[in-house]
Design a protein around this motif. Sequence first.
Motif, PDB file in Angstrom:
ATOM      1  N   PRO A  89     -12.458  14.986  -7.098  1.00 30.64           N
ATOM      2  CA  PRO A  89     -12.514  16.445  -7.021  1.00 30.64           C
ATOM      3  C   PRO A  89     -13.388  17.039  -8.122  1.00 30.64           C
ATOM      4  CG  PRO A  89     -10.269  15.702  -6.700  1.00 30.64           C
ATOM      5  CD  PRO A  89     -11.071  14.496  -7.100  1.00 30.64           C
ATOM      6  N   GLY A  90     -14.184  18.031  -7.730  1.00 25.50           N
ATOM      7  CA  GLY A  90     -14.985  18.785  -8.684  1.00 25.50           C
ATOM      8  C   GLY A  90     -16.293  18.166  -9.113  1.00 25.50           C
ATOM      9  N   VAL A  91     -16.637  16.987  -8.610  1.00 21.15           N
ATOM     10  CA  VAL A  91     -17.857  16.290  -9.037  1.00 21.15           C
ATOM     11  C   VAL A  91     -19.031  16.659  -8.135  1.00 21.15           C
ATOM     12  CG1 VAL A  91     -18.960  14.028  -9.309  1.00 21.15           C
ATOM     13  CG2 VAL A  91     -16.594  14.373 -10.065  1.00 21.15           C
ATOM     14  N   ILE A  92     -20.139  17.042  -8.764  1.00 20.03           N
ATOM     15  CA  ILE A  92     -21.401  17.285  -8.063  1.00 20.03           C
ATOM     16  C   ILE A  92     -22.343  16.154  -8.465  1.00 20.03           C
ATOM     17  CG2 ILE A  92     -23.376  18.844  -7.803  1.00 20.03           C
ATOM     18  CD1 ILE A  92     -20.852  20.104  -6.719  1.00 20.03           C
ATOM     19  N   PRO A  93     -22.722  15.275  -7.525  1.00 23.38           N
ATOM     20  CA  PRO A  93     -23.578  14.136  -7.883  1.00 23.38           C
ATOM     21  C   PRO A  93     -25.025  14.564  -8.115  1.00 23.38           C
ATOM     22  CG  PRO A  93     -23.279  14.186  -5.523  1.00 23.38           C
ATOM     23  CD  PRO A  93     -22.418  15.306  -6.091  1.00 23.38           C
ATOM     24  N   PRO A  94     -25.812  13.735  -8.817  1.00 23.86           N
ATOM     25  CA  PRO A  94     -27.231  14.047  -9.026  1.00 23.86           C
ATOM     26  C   PRO A  94     -27.971  14.303  -7.717  1.00 23.86           C
ATOM     27  CG  PRO A  94     -26.580  12.205 -10.404  1.00 23.86           C
ATOM     28  CD  PRO A  94     -25.409  12.503  -9.497  1.00 23.86           C
ATOM     29  N   TYR A  95     -27.582  13.604  -6.652  1.00 24.20           N
ATOM     30  CA  TYR A  95     -28.139  13.788  -5.304  1.00 24.20           C
ATOM     31  C   TYR A  95     -28.164  15.267  -4.918  1.00 24.20           C
ATOM     32  CZ  TYR A  95     -27.290  13.716  -0.150  1.00 24.20           C
ATOM     33  OH  TYR A  95     -27.307  13.937   1.197  1.00 24.20           O
ATOM     34  N   VAL A  96     -27.131  16.026  -5.297  1.00 28.60           N
ATOM     35  CA  VAL A  96     -27.028  17.455  -5.000  1.00 28.60           C
ATOM     36  C   VAL A  96     -27.543  18.289  -6.169  1.00 28.60           C
ATOM     37  CG1 VAL A  96     -25.399  19.340  -4.550  1.00 28.60           C
ATOM     38  CG2 VAL A  96     -25.097  17.141  -3.397  1.00 28.60           C
ATOM     39  N   ALA A  97     -27.178  17.909  -7.373  1.00 34.58           N
ATOM     40  CA  ALA A  97     -27.468  18.723  -8.559  1.00 34.58           C
ATOM     41  C   ALA A  97     -28.959  18.959  -8.789  1.00 34.58           C
ATOM     42  CB  ALA A  97     -26.846  18.081  -9.803  1.00 34.58           C
ATOM     43  N   ARG A  98     -29.801  18.040  -8.356  1.00 36.32           N
ATOM     44  CA  ARG A  98     -31.230  18.206  -8.631  1.00 36.32           C
ATOM     45  C   ARG A  98     -31.998  18.902  -7.511  1.00 36.32           C
ATOM     46  NH1 ARG A  98     -33.793  12.195  -8.954  1.00 36.32           N
ATOM     47  NH2 ARG A  98     -35.627  13.437  -9.375  1.00 36.32           N
ATOM     48  N   ARG A  99     -31.260  19.486  -6.567  1.00 34.15           N
ATOM     49  CA  ARG A  99     -31.902  20.184  -5.449  1.00 34.15           C
ATOM     50  C   ARG A  99     -31.453  21.644  -5.384  1.00 34.15           C
ATOM     51  NH1 ARG A  99     -31.666  14.941  -3.482  1.00 34.15           N
ATOM     52  NH2 ARG A  99     -33.525  14.374  -2.292  1.00 34.15           N
ATOM     53  N   LEU A 100     -32.265  22.451  -4.721  1.00 28.30           N
ATOM     54  CA  LEU A 100     -31.865  23.796  -4.345  1.00 28.30           C
ATOM     55  C   LEU A 100     -31.004  23.627  -3.092  1.00 28.30           C
ATOM     56  CD1 LEU A 100     -32.179  26.833  -4.888  1.00 28.30           C
ATOM     57  CD2 LEU A 100     -34.142  26.790  -3.319  1.00 28.30           C
ATOM     58  N   ILE A 101     -29.800  24.188  -3.106  1.00 33.09           N
ATOM     59  CA  ILE A 101     -28.830  23.967  -2.033  1.00 33.09           C
ATOM     60  C   ILE A 101     -28.520  25.272  -1.311  1.00 33.09           C
ATOM     61  CG2 ILE A 101     -26.445  23.272  -1.518  1.00 33.09           C
ATOM     62  CD1 ILE A 101     -28.206  20.899  -2.280  1.00 33.09           C
ATOM     63  N   SER A 102     -28.556  25.205  -0.010  1.00 37.76           N
ATOM     64  CA  SER A 102     -28.078  26.283   0.844  1.00 37.76           C
ATOM     65  C   SER A 102     -26.657  25.910   1.243  1.00 37.76           C
ATOM     66  CB  SER A 102     -28.972  26.377   2.083  1.00 37.76           C
ATOM     67  OG  SER A 102     -28.362  27.156   3.083  1.00 37.76           O
ATOM     68  N   TRP A 103     -25.692  26.783   0.957  1.00 39.07           N
ATOM     69  CA  TRP A 103     -24.315  26.481   1.366  1.00 39.07           C
ATOM     70  C   TRP A 103     -23.893  27.450   2.459  1.00 39.07           C
ATOM     71  CZ3 TRP A 103     -21.179  30.585   0.843  1.00 39.07           C
ATOM     72  CH2 TRP A 103     -21.418  31.495  -0.192  1.00 39.07           C
ATOM     73  N   ARG A 104     -23.029  26.936   3.332  1.00 36.17           N
ATOM     74  CA  ARG A 104     -22.529  27.725   4.462  1.00 36.17           C
ATOM     75  C   ARG A 104     -21.026  27.527   4.546  1.00 36.17           C
ATOM     76  NH1 ARG A 104     -27.391  25.403   8.266  1.00 36.17           N
ATOM     77  NH2 ARG A 104     -29.025  26.066   6.827  1.00 36.17           N
ATOM     78  N   ALA A 105     -20.269  28.581   4.328  1.00 37.74           N
ATOM     79  CA  ALA A 105     -18.806  28.520   4.357  1.00 37.74           C
ATOM     80  C   ALA A 105     -18.307  28.860   5.757  1.00 37.74           C
ATOM     81  CB  ALA A 105     -18.221  29.487   3.336  1.00 37.74           C
ATOM     82  N   TYR A 106     -17.340  28.058   6.238  1.00 32.95           N
ATOM     83  CA  TYR A 106     -16.778  28.230   7.580  1.00 32.95           C
ATOM     84  C   TYR A 106     -15.276  28.461   7.499  1.00 32.95           C
ATOM     85  CZ  TYR A 106     -21.193  26.264   9.182  1.00 32.95           C
ATOM     86  OH  TYR A 106     -22.527  26.033   9.417  1.00 32.95           O
ATOM     87  N   ASP A 107     -14.766  29.192   8.482  1.00 29.72           N
ATOM     88  CA  ASP A 107     -13.318  29.393   8.572  1.00 29.72           C
ATOM     89  C   ASP A 107     -12.716  28.366   9.532  1.00 29.72           C
ATOM     90  OD1 ASP A 107     -13.820  30.314  11.193  1.00 29.72           O
ATOM     91  OD2 ASP A 107     -13.439  32.414  10.680  1.00 29.72           O
ATOM     92  N   ARG A 108     -11.427  28.493   9.805  1.00 29.66           N
ATOM     93  CA  ARG A 108     -10.720  27.526  10.666  1.00 29.66           C
ATOM     94  C   ARG A 108     -11.178  27.575  12.127  1.00 29.66           C
ATOM     95  NH1 ARG A 108      -8.090  28.554   6.438  1.00 29.66           N
ATOM     96  NH2 ARG A 108      -6.650  27.176   5.390  1.00 29.66           N
TER      97      ARG A 108
END
Length: 157
Positions: A89-108
């Motif tokens: 829990p809570g870990v962001i790997p280098p695979y993600v950390a070194r990129r610009l990330i688009s996030w998309r939150a979804y509901d149920r």
Amino acid sequence: MPGFRLSGLPHAPFEAMFDWSHDELSAVGARRCIATEDFGFPCRVSLEEARAGEELLLLPFQHQPEMSPYRASGPIFVRRGATQCRLPPGVIPPYVARRLISWRAYDRLHDMIDADVRDGAALAEELERLFALADVAYVHLHNARRGCFSCLASRVD
């Protein structure tokens, strides 16, 4: 305690494809490739960069398979023999950390309820904020510059 966990895809659905011929791969819109450098070939199973010389498949993947208006697919890389990553829990790997990330939150109901772009190194705080909201069921991360699905962020209770 962190409210999210990033997970890679299971390798099993892709494993047999590494033995397919060029024509069999082409028939499903996939191709075999070799990483030419140590960055730019992110494996969606291991959540690590493939190293130069490693074999991968580049293939279409339905990352949002739920029956909703947001159903979607896109290209992903998968390394031969990769092991599914399920980070603490809570870990962001280098695979993600070194990129610009688009996030998309979804509901149920699998409707997108929020979205934005964030530097991967600053993503943990944003995911904590999102999963503090009761309506957020899960979050998809995408590599913003190429738009490809990166990984799933799930709530940790």
